[in-house]
Design an enzyme around this catalytic site. Structure first.
Site, PDB file in Angstrom:
ATOM      1  N   ASN A 180       1.520  -1.497   0.070  1.00  0.00           N
ATOM      2  CA  ASN A 180      -0.024  -0.245   0.156  1.00  0.00           C
ATOM      3  C   ASN A 180       1.350   1.288  -0.024  1.00  0.00           C
ATOM      4  O   ASN A 180       1.592   1.490   1.132  1.00  0.00           O
ATOM      5  CB  ASN A 180      -0.765  -0.457   1.163  1.00  0.00           C
ATOM      6  N   TRP A 181       1.105   1.825  -1.483  1.00  0.00           N
ATOM      7  CA  TRP A 181       1.706   2.742  -1.781  1.00  0.00           C
ATOM      8  C   TRP A 181       1.237   4.247  -0.332  1.00  0.00           C
ATOM      9  O   TRP A 181       2.338   5.056  -0.751  1.00  0.00           O
ATOM     10  CB  TRP A 181       1.644   3.549  -2.356  1.00  0.00           C
ATOM     11  N   LYS A 182       0.334   3.886  -0.303  1.00  0.00           N
ATOM     12  CA  LYS A 182      -0.465   5.807   0.077  1.00  0.00           C
ATOM     13  C   LYS A 182      -0.193   6.988  -0.989  1.00  0.00           C
ATOM     14  O   LYS A 182      -0.201   6.011  -1.915  1.00  0.00           O
ATOM     15  CB  LYS A 182       0.161   5.994   1.526  1.00  0.00           C
ATOM     16  N   HIS A 216      -9.895   1.083   4.265  1.00  0.00           N
ATOM     17  CA  HIS A 216      -8.010   1.885   5.033  1.00  0.00           C
ATOM     18  C   HIS A 216      -8.774   2.794   6.126  1.00  0.00           C
ATOM     19  O   HIS A 216      -9.350   3.703   6.171  1.00  0.00           O
ATOM     20  CB  HIS A 216      -6.979   2.025   4.108  1.00  0.00           C
ATOM     21  N   GLU A 221      -7.455   4.642   7.650  1.00  0.00           N
ATOM     22  CA  GLU A 221      -6.775   6.115   6.814  1.00  0.00           C
ATOM     23  C   GLU A 221      -8.039   6.939   6.814  1.00  0.00           C
ATOM     24  O   GLU A 221      -8.579   8.258   6.538  1.00  0.00           O
ATOM     25  CB  GLU A 221      -5.885   6.707   6.076  1.00  0.00           C
ATOM     26  N   GLU A 274      -5.486  -4.243  10.375  1.00  0.00           N
ATOM     27  CA  GLU A 274      -5.095  -3.637  10.893  1.00  0.00           C
ATOM     28  C   GLU A 274      -5.213  -2.458  11.411  1.00  0.00           C
ATOM     29  O   GLU A 274      -5.530  -1.534  11.789  1.00  0.00           O
ATOM     30  CB  GLU A 274      -4.496  -3.065   9.112  1.00  0.00           C
ATOM     31  N   GLY A 334       2.234   3.347  10.709  1.00  0.00           N
ATOM     32  CA  GLY A 334       2.850   3.416  10.318  1.00  0.00           C
ATOM     33  C   GLY A 334       3.769   4.415  12.051  1.00  0.00           C
ATOM     34  O   GLY A 334       4.131   5.362  12.180  1.00  0.00           O
ATOM     35  N   SER A 387       3.155  -1.481  10.331  1.00  0.00           N
ATOM     36  CA  SER A 387       4.616  -1.851  10.629  1.00  0.00           C
ATOM     37  C   SER A 387       5.083  -3.327  10.459  1.00  0.00           C
ATOM     38  O   SER A 387       6.264  -3.918  11.331  1.00  0.00           O
ATOM     39  CB  SER A 387       4.608  -1.151  11.454  1.00  0.00           C
ATOM     40  N   GLY A 398       5.136   1.814   4.724  1.00  0.00           N
ATOM     41  CA  GLY A 398       6.281   2.250   4.517  1.00  0.00           C
ATOM     42  C   GLY A 398       7.700   0.946   4.048  1.00  0.00           C
ATOM     43  O   GLY A 398       7.595   1.069   2.966  1.00  0.00           O
TER      44      GLY A 398
HETATM   45  P1  PGA Z   1       3.017   0.264   7.706  1.00  0.00           P
HETATM   46  O1  PGA Z   1       1.347   0.756   6.964  1.00  0.00           O
HETATM   47  O2  PGA Z   1       2.885  -0.952   6.934  1.00  0.00           O
HETATM   48  O3  PGA Z   1       3.506   1.788   7.179  1.00  0.00           O
HETATM   49  O4  PGA Z   1       1.924   0.665   8.922  1.00  0.00           O
HETATM   50  C1  PGA Z   1       0.209  -0.283   6.747  1.00  0.00           C
HETATM   51  C2  PGA Z   1      -1.258   0.330   6.265  1.00  0.00           C
HETATM   52  O5  PGA Z   1      -1.332   1.304   6.898  1.00  0.00           O
HETATM   53  O6  PGA Z   1      -1.447  -0.411   4.977  1.00  0.00           O
END
Ligand code: PGA
Length: 254
Positions: free
Chosen positions: A9-11, A98, A100, A170, A176, A216, A238
């Protein structure tokens, strides 16, 4: 046996030229053994076609997915992408719900459910994200909260549709933050999710659906997580932006 599943997931990272370079770097690391893993890159929408083109040129079996879609096929929805659009561009997956998007863009369980149903109707697979906040974890109600999210996301589905879906557990407190759930914490919830799927949709659906851990995940902690019986892969933020790290994560699944 469920095939491992690793999604990046490159966001909101990587411009088109940067996305092309990162995709080439990942594609160049592909080995025959990676065929044992389903791999999906989910770049920002402006990069989707460029990423797809690099992989298509390489005849790669790595797939591309969107990070979000709208449930309507077309219309006055400024800023949104439709499922026919991403399908035409070569996508096979979309992340849905997600945390976010739920917290910053007011995506509700009902919207998640509409997106899941529309993706399946369009022949694409949803990667449905669920997960609890730190406050919910501290209150001791994580399992009920997460299973309710799964139940809401899958409302109205037929059990034959469940194997096409992917769930990503998640925990919000691990996204993150560098703070990963322990393998035991992650397994406990993933196992509970599978039990809920079994209760709702039966043995075959529960046996076949892939459940990922996200939050993470990195080369230093992947082994313990992936060794858990109910964790079938990862949704990686990340660490998916570094080709070497992403390659190590894929290889940990083999
Ligand atoms: P992260 O993000 O690996 O940077 O914690 C995971 C995600 O939000 O899908």
């Amino acid at each position: 046996m469920r095939k491992p599943f690793m999604a990046g997931n490159w966001k909101m990272h990587e411009s088109i030229p940067e996305a092309v370079v990162l995709t080439q770097q990942i594609s160049n690391r592909y080995k025959g053994s990676w065929d044992a893993v389903d791999i999906v890159l989910c770049p920002p929408s402006i990069d989707l076609r460029a990423v797809w083109s690099v992989l298509d040129f390489d005849k790669s079996s790595i797939s591309v997915g969107a990070q979000n879609v709208h449930w309507e096929n077309e219309g006055a929805f400024t800023g949104e992408l439709s499922i026919p659009m991403i399908k035409d561009a070569g996508m096979k997956f979309s992340i849905v719900g997600h945390s976010e998007r739920r917290s910053m863009f007011a995506e509700t369980d009902e919207m998640v459910n509409r997106k899941v149903r529309a993706l399946l109707a369009g022949g694409l697979s949803p990667i449905v994200c669920v997960g609890e906040s730190l406050a919910i974890r501290d209150a001791g109600t994580s399992m009920e909260y997460v299973c309710a999210q799964v139940e809401a996301a899958f409302a109205g589905l037929d059990s034959s549709q469940i194997p096409s879906c992917i769930i990503a557990y998640e925990p919000i407190w691990a996204i993150g933050t560098g703070r990963t759930a322990t393998p035991e914490q992650a397994e406990e919830i993933c196992k509970g999710i599978r039990a809920r799927v079994q209760h709702l949709f039966g043995d075959d659906a529960a046996e076949q659906i892939r459940i990922l851990y996200g939050g993470s995940m990195k080369p230093a902690n992947v082994e313990g997580l992936i060794a858990m019986p109910d964790i079938d892969g990862g949704l990686i933020g990340g660490a998916s932006l570094k080709a070497d790290d992403f390659a190590s994560l894929v290889e940990a699944c083999i």
